[in-house]
Scaffold this active site. Sequence first.
Site, PDB file in Angstrom:
ATOM      1  N   TYR A   1     -11.927   2.009   1.520  1.00 49.60           N
ATOM      2  CA  TYR A   1     -10.545   1.515   1.519  1.00 49.60           C
ATOM      3  C   TYR A   1      -9.602   2.571   2.084  1.00 49.60           C
ATOM      4  O   TYR A   1      -8.768   2.276   2.955  1.00 49.60           O
ATOM      5  CB  TYR A   1     -10.139   1.153   0.089  1.00 49.60           C
ATOM      6  CG  TYR A   1      -8.714   0.685  -0.044  1.00 49.60           C
ATOM      7  CD1 TYR A   1      -8.324  -0.575   0.411  1.00 49.60           C
ATOM      8  CD2 TYR A   1      -7.742   1.495  -0.636  1.00 49.60           C
ATOM      9  CE1 TYR A   1      -7.020  -1.004   0.286  1.00 49.60           C
ATOM     10  CE2 TYR A   1      -6.439   1.072  -0.765  1.00 49.60           C
ATOM     11  CZ  TYR A   1      -6.073  -0.180  -0.303  1.00 49.60           C
ATOM     12  OH  TYR A   1      -4.779  -0.604  -0.422  1.00 49.60           O
TER      13      TYR A   1
ATOM     14  N   SER B   1      -1.005   2.418   2.417  1.00 51.07           N
ATOM     15  CA  SER B   1      -1.258   2.706   1.002  1.00 51.07           C
ATOM     16  C   SER B   1      -1.161   4.206   0.794  1.00 51.07           C
ATOM     17  O   SER B   1      -1.364   4.989   1.737  1.00 51.07           O
ATOM     18  CB  SER B   1      -2.662   2.225   0.616  1.00 51.07           C
ATOM     19  OG  SER B   1      -3.041   2.721  -0.659  1.00 51.07           O
TER      20      SER B   1
END
Length: 246
Positions: free
Chosen positions: A156, A143
């Site tokens: 995250y 990501s």
Amino acid sequence: MNSGTAGKVVAITGASSGIGEATALLLAERGARLVLGARRSERLADLVGRIERAGGEAVHIRTDVTRRNDLHALIALARERFGRLDVLVGNAGSGTISPLDDLRVEEWDQMVDVNVKGVLHGIGAALPVFRAQGSGHFITTASTAAFRIVPTMAVYAGTKFAVRAICEGLRQEAGESLRVTTVSPGPVDTDFASASSNPQVRAEITRTSNQIAIPPDAIAQAIAFAIEQPSTVDVSEIVVRPTAQS
């Protein structure tokens, strides 16, 4: 049909929707033989049916990446059905995003289990197979959170930083016969927002997605690009952002 993809056996985790589904459809169109894994078996069965009706080859098995044996079963299915495994796309992920003050500790655990341990379970299952074959390609979805930390994404982002580190270490250890690619998407038009149990965060992710998110096929194209390079070319990292992302 692209000769760099045609005939390759590709296993994909998190294949039932979003980036995984788009990748399966694109690679099938280009002649890959697919082994699809996800927790939602009914969606996998539907996806396999669509691929087969279009003339492609695919099989599926329920796969929870937090369960080590599930990854071994996915790889075993590839070898049983197609005789080998050429690419493992580690795409399963969890994004239960919230501020640390929410103390959603179980959700932190889930992100670590899926995003970090799930990647390790895939490596553990596929690496011996790739070594025995003398070839293989790991492609892992990270990501842009692995490059830039913002509020509400601490845990995250931490898992995605870990994924980049693990995959870079794997690349350095892989030697000349294996390839390792990390693909880091920015906002993508998927059901990512629904994972957050914090209403304010969920609304903000939805707003951002509505404004700038790119289609999952953009990430599928990046994955296909890495696969299609000559065997001596290792595309080690691809970052795919919306042009509007800061």
